[in-house]
Enzyme design. Sequence first.
Site, PDB file in Angstrom:
ATOM      1  N   ASP A  10       0.820  -1.211   0.000  1.00 16.30           N
ATOM      2  CA  ASP A  10       0.000   0.000   0.000  1.00 16.30           C
ATOM      3  C   ASP A  10       0.854   1.260   0.000  1.00 16.30           C
ATOM      4  O   ASP A  10       2.069   1.211   0.208  1.00 16.30           O
ATOM      5  CB  ASP A  10      -0.961  -0.003   1.204  1.00 16.30           C
ATOM      6  CG  ASP A  10      -0.278  -0.409   2.505  1.00 16.30           C
ATOM      7  OD1 ASP A  10       0.962  -0.344   2.592  1.00 16.30           O
ATOM      8  OD2 ASP A  10      -0.988  -0.800   3.438  1.00 16.30           O
TER       9      ASP A  10
ATOM     10  N   ASN B 153      -7.047  -2.160  14.729  1.00 18.61           N
ATOM     11  CA  ASN B 153      -8.448  -2.374  14.358  1.00 18.61           C
ATOM     12  C   ASN B 153      -8.617  -3.600  13.442  1.00 18.61           C
ATOM     13  O   ASN B 153      -9.693  -3.828  12.914  1.00 18.61           O
ATOM     14  CB  ASN B 153      -9.004  -1.124  13.657  1.00 18.61           C
ATOM     15  CG  ASN B 153      -8.321  -0.846  12.319  1.00 18.61           C
ATOM     16  OD1 ASN B 153      -7.435  -1.595  11.889  1.00 18.61           O
ATOM     17  ND2 ASN B 153      -8.736   0.221  11.647  1.00 18.61           N
TER      18      ASN B 153
ATOM     19  N   HIS C 126      -7.019  -4.157  10.547  1.00 15.59           N
ATOM     20  CA  HIS C 126      -6.797  -3.983   9.107  1.00 15.59           C
ATOM     21  C   HIS C 126      -5.555  -4.738   8.639  1.00 15.59           C
ATOM     22  O   HIS C 126      -4.608  -4.945   9.397  1.00 15.59           O
ATOM     23  CB  HIS C 126      -6.771  -2.498   8.690  1.00 15.59           C
ATOM     24  CG  HIS C 126      -5.544  -1.729   9.070  1.00 15.59           C
ATOM     25  ND1 HIS C 126      -5.557  -0.362   9.229  1.00 15.59           N
ATOM     26  CD2 HIS C 126      -4.254  -2.096   9.316  1.00 15.59           C
ATOM     27  CE1 HIS C 126      -4.339   0.059   9.541  1.00 15.59           C
ATOM     28  NE2 HIS C 126      -3.532  -0.972   9.595  1.00 15.59           N
TER      29      HIS C 126
ATOM     30  N   GLU D 174      -9.592  -1.563   5.622  1.00 14.18           N
ATOM     31  CA  GLU D 174     -10.103  -1.142   6.917  1.00 14.18           C
ATOM     32  C   GLU D 174     -11.404  -1.877   7.251  1.00 14.18           C
ATOM     33  O   GLU D 174     -12.071  -2.402   6.355  1.00 14.18           O
ATOM     34  CB  GLU D 174     -10.384   0.373   6.880  1.00 14.18           C
ATOM     35  CG  GLU D 174      -9.154   1.227   6.579  1.00 14.18           C
ATOM     36  CD  GLU D 174      -8.212   1.377   7.782  1.00 14.18           C
ATOM     37  OE1 GLU D 174      -8.219   0.519   8.686  1.00 14.18           O
ATOM     38  OE2 GLU D 174      -7.452   2.367   7.792  1.00 14.18           O
TER      39      GLU D 174
HETATM   40  C1  F6R Z   1       1.623  -1.192   6.156  1.00  7.93           C
HETATM   41  C2  F6R Z   1       0.275  -1.734   6.313  1.00  7.93           C
HETATM   42  C3  F6R Z   1      -0.454  -1.704   7.607  1.00  7.93           C
HETATM   43  C4  F6R Z   1       0.416  -2.018   8.829  1.00  7.93           C
HETATM   44  C5  F6R Z   1      -0.393  -1.933  10.110  1.00  7.93           C
HETATM   45  C6  F6R Z   1       0.454  -2.185  11.345  1.00  7.93           C
HETATM   46  O1  F6R Z   1       2.084  -1.345   4.844  1.00  7.93           O
HETATM   47  O2  F6R Z   1      -0.252  -2.196   5.362  1.00  7.93           O
HETATM   48  O3  F6R Z   1      -1.508  -2.632   7.546  1.00  7.93           O
HETATM   49  O4  F6R Z   1       0.970  -3.298   8.675  1.00  7.93           O
HETATM   50  O5  F6R Z   1      -0.995  -0.680  10.211  1.00  7.93           O
HETATM   51  O6  F6R Z   1       1.377  -1.151  11.475  1.00  7.93           O
HETATM   52  P1  F6R Z   1       2.523  -1.181  12.575  1.00  7.93           P
HETATM   53  O7  F6R Z   1       3.441  -2.282  12.168  1.00  7.93           O
HETATM   54  O8  F6R Z   1       3.183   0.162  12.479  1.00  7.93           O
HETATM   55  O9  F6R Z   1       1.862  -1.452  13.887  1.00  7.93           O
END
Ligand code: F6R
Length: 240
Positions: A67, A134, A136, A141
């Site tokens: 992403d 959450n 995702h 989301e």
């Molecule tokens: C990042 C992504 C997100 C993160 C998620 C966890 O490319 O796709 O889904 O993996 O927000 O983020 P961290 O590792 O910072 O807790």
Amino acid sequence: MKLSVQKNYEALSRECAKIIRELVASKPNCVLGLATGSTPVGTYEQLIHMYDAGDVDFSRVTAFNLDEYFPIKKSSDQSYYHFMRKNLFDRINIAQTFIPDGEAPDAAAECAAYEEKIAAHGGIDLQILGIGNNGHIGFNEPGDAFVAATNYTPLDESTIKANARFFADESEVPRYAVTMGIRTIFRAGKIILLASGAGKADAIFKALHGPITPQMPASVLQLHPDVTVIVDEDAAGLVK
Ligand code: F6R
């Protein structure tokens, strides 16, 4: 889903890097799916150490990131383009890397082009995922439905708050992103979901044992035939 509980973040990072190294050794031209965020940084550090030690060669490897914020300039310190260069790509000999283009003139066209590019490279062999508090995965989301293909999507209020730590101010966090969809992720032959820290314990419990629902996007991973969840003891707090 296989669950691998590691003592701490360092052990988790070593375990994930070892699996990536083994894949690259057995399939030097493999296609990796990569994530940003804090969680995989330790894995990338391990891969850089392995590369420096001559233990892994990425010269035929292709990577697709999950992403990117949209819109965002590649030159922005907060772009995932910048993040990946800094934390991995500039420090190893990887052949080809792709990230959704946050500067593309048309988000929908960029989504379609990204999806096609992944298919043209024969799909992803191993997809690394983090998980949002959450639930995702990528920027899929919580919502009323799973979205199949790479899509342009608003960020959840909780994601904006969580990611504000990377920006000077919460108001600067982009409100939209381009993300691989659930089908895009599911086409990967193998998936590794990483989570570290007690803040992820609830999401990990629901991903593994909760109902499969778009309200908890990671729960859909229960349907994929080859998912390994690598967590540290804190993130495993509710599943043990
Ligand atoms: C990042 C992504 C997100 C993160 C998620 C966890 O490319 O796709 O889904 O993996 O927000 O983020 P961290 O590792 O910072 O807790």
